[in-house]
Design a protein around this motif. Structure first.
Motif, short mmCIF file in Angstrom:
data_model
loop_
_atom_site.label_atom_id
_atom_site.label_comp_id
_atom_site.label_asym_id
_atom_site.label_seq_id
_atom_site.Cartn_x
_atom_site.Cartn_y
_atom_site.Cartn_z
N LEU A 203 0.83 -1.20 0.00
CA LEU A 203 0.00 0.00 0.00
C LEU A 203 0.87 1.26 0.00
N ASP A 204 1.91 1.24 0.81
CA ASP A 204 2.82 2.39 0.83
C ASP A 204 3.46 2.60 -0.53
N LEU A 205 3.81 1.49 -1.19
CA LEU A 205 4.42 1.58 -2.52
C LEU A 205 3.45 2.22 -3.52
N THR A 206 2.18 1.79 -3.49
CA THR A 206 1.20 2.35 -4.43
C THR A 206 0.95 3.84 -4.14
N LYS A 207 0.95 4.20 -2.87
CA LYS A 207 0.75 5.61 -2.53
C LYS A 207 1.91 6.47 -3.05
N ASN A 208 3.11 5.94 -2.89
CA ASN A 208 4.27 6.68 -3.38
C ASN A 208 4.23 6.82 -4.90
N ALA A 406 4.09 -19.77 -5.11
CA ALA A 406 3.32 -18.54 -4.93
C ALA A 406 4.17 -17.43 -4.34
N GLN A 407 5.04 -17.77 -3.38
CA GLN A 407 5.93 -16.78 -2.78
C GLN A 407 6.90 -16.21 -3.82
N LYS A 408 7.41 -17.07 -4.70
CA LYS A 408 8.29 -16.59 -5.78
C LYS A 408 7.53 -15.66 -6.71
N ALA A 409 6.28 -16.05 -6.99
CA ALA A 409 5.46 -15.25 -7.91
C ALA A 409 5.20 -13.85 -7.34
N VAL A 410 4.98 -13.76 -6.04
CA VAL A 410 4.73 -12.46 -5.41
C VAL A 410 5.95 -11.55 -5.58
N ASN A 415 8.27 -6.81 -8.22
CA ASN A 415 9.37 -6.17 -8.94
C ASN A 415 8.91 -5.63 -10.30
N GLN A 416 8.07 -6.39 -10.97
CA GLN A 416 7.57 -5.96 -12.27
C GLN A 416 6.65 -4.74 -12.13
N THR A 421 5.71 -2.72 -15.50
CA THR A 421 5.35 -3.66 -16.58
C THR A 421 4.07 -4.45 -16.28
N VAL A 422 3.61 -4.46 -15.02
CA VAL A 422 2.34 -5.10 -14.67
C VAL A 422 1.53 -4.13 -13.82
N SER A 423 0.23 -4.42 -13.72
CA SER A 423 -0.65 -3.54 -12.96
C SER A 423 -0.67 -3.94 -11.48
#
Length: 468
Positions: A203-208, A406-410, A415-416, A421-423
């Protein structure tokens, strides 16, 4: 001399007849028993144990906290206390029936002082009378009625003892189930704690990123929604945890208000439990033993019912001393005594004895069916939990791999997202999948522990019929 011989012959005849006991001889009913467990045939458990679990079966989990709680169950659980009292009642009936084998002795004493009108006219004083009496009676158990009653009461007492052990085992198993379910909830809470922290960082990342103009406001709202959902799940666990604490308090005989448990950890794995041979179920399950002993009691009661067709023989004797002067009572020249047998037989009862015998046989048939159904149910329960352990072990292996992926995918999705590159929705979806997989992983371990507890319970929990 002839009188002595006659008495000896009579006593010998009575003793010979007393050895008889009408009614069918008891044989344990046959029940369908498989040669091996189907679900155990192609599944080799890891680190198999050579011996059947005995005694404190819960120690196989190597959890000191569980050990302490189980010890309290054995002492303070009120259902166990009630079953112990019921067993004491059943044992008392055995002693009561045994007393009928012996003679009954009674004694009495009376004192009267009388003065009639005729005595007053004749100038006589009041008259005193003292009387001491004694009587003995004994019903000779010619046809085994008393012995069959003792046999039935003893079997019922053994069934009551097995019921006690079944209640004890059920309470122990229920405690272990509640305990491991509570452990599972605490493990899920830890996952949610970690997840909330991860969601907060996202959430902090999206706010920034929104503040920098490289992300939409919808990203922030989606991240905020996901965080609040995880927090709600975390809070919801508190209801289940409180209820489980209360259930454990009830099992150990404490008020729910005075009992609490701190955070618990799930065991790393599930212990191996040897199932043994299906035939051992008959000796290891207290409920099966109780059902079998009930059949034995019903069989003995058929003999009690059939004994009513035969005459009863009672030997009795009585004696008394009486005198107006208490000091001369034992030197009185006129003691009274009587002795002799009494034989009684019912010659007409309008079918009462036949009906009672038919009822006794019907009760026996019903108890045999109950016994066989109990045995079949025991095999079903063992097979169910052997299957559960086998299948859940396979599921756990797959689920462990899913959690790691799943943890690797997160990590990759996050990072993407940072790279644009992803939403945010892609990251949130991946995070939700990871949370679901981790919770499923913990749930499966909890289910495996639950199945292990149930398997031990349905195998008898280390109890054996020889313990009776």
């Amino acid at each position: 001399m002839f009188s002595i011989k006659r008495n000896l012959i009579m006593i010998s005849l009575i003793a010979l007849l007393s050895g008889c006991a009408v009614g069918p001889k008891y044989v344990r009913p046959k029940a369908p028993i498989p040669k091996m467990y189907k679900e155990n045939a192609d599944w080799k458990i890891a680190q198999p144990q050579d011996e059947i679990i005995h005694g404190a079966w819960w120690k196989v989990f190597n959890d000191p906290q569980l050990d302490a709680l189980e010890d309290e169950v054995n002492i303070s659980n009120q259902n166990i206390v009630q079953a112990q009292a019921q067993y004491a009642q059943a044992y008392a009936l055995v002693q009561a029936a045994k007393s009928a084998l012996f003679p009954t002795l009674g004694v009495g004493a009376s004192y009267t002082r009388s003065h009639g009108a005729s005595d007053t006219q004749k100038g006589k004083s009041a008259v005193s009378d003292t009387l001491l009496t004694a009587n003995v009676s004994w019903e000779v158990d010619l046809w085994g009625k008393i012995r069959r009653t003792m046999e039935a009461n003893k079997a019922n007492a053994q069934a009551s003892q097995a019921d006690l052990e079944n209640v004890r085992l059920s309470a122990q198993a229920q405690l272990a189930q509640d305990y491991f379910q509570l452990c599972s909830l605490d493990a899920q809470k830890k996952i949610l704690d970690d997840t909330v922290a991860i969601y907060q960082k996202f959430l902090d990342l999206t706010k920034n990123r929104y503040a920098s103009g490289v992300a939409a406001q919808s990203d922030v709202i989606q991240a905020q929604t996901q965080l609040e959902g995880a927090e709600a799940q975390e809070i919801d666990l508190g209801v289940q945890r409180s209820q489980l604490e209360h259930a454990i308090a009830l099992l150990i005989g404490k008020p729910a208000s005075d009992f609490s448990l701190g955070p618990l950890s799930l065991p790393a794995g599930v212990p191996s439990v040897p199932a043994g041979l299906p035939s051992e179920i008959l000796e290891r399950r207290p409920d099966v033993a109780a059902a079998e002993r009930t059949v034995a009691a019903a069989n003995a009661l058929i003999g009690v019912a059939e004994s009513a067709y035969f005459p009863t023989l009672t030997l009795s004797a009585s004696g008394s001393y009486g005198d107006s002067d208490l000091s001369r009572i034992f030197s009185s020249p006129n003691p009274l005594w009587s002795i002799g047998p009494a034989l009684a037989e019912t010659i007409f009862d309008a079918g009462l004895r036949q009906a009672q015998t038919t009822q006794a046989r019907a009760v026996y048939d019903a108890d045999v069916a109950t016994y066989r159904q109990t045995v079949l149910t025991a095999f079903e329960q063992v097979e169910d939990n052997l299957a559960a352990l086998r299948i859940l072990e396979q599921e756990a292996q797959v689920q462990d791999a899913a959690v790691k992926d799943a943890q690797k995918a997160v990590g990759l999705e996050t990072n993407q997202y940072k790279a644009g590159t992803v939403s945010a929705l892609d990251v949130i979806t991946t995070q939700a999948t990871a949370l679901s997989d981790e919770k499923a992983d913990v749930t499966i371990l909890g289910e495996r522990l639950n199945a292990c507890v149930l398997l031990i319970q349905y195998l008898g929990g280390g109890w054996n019929v020889s313990d009776q």
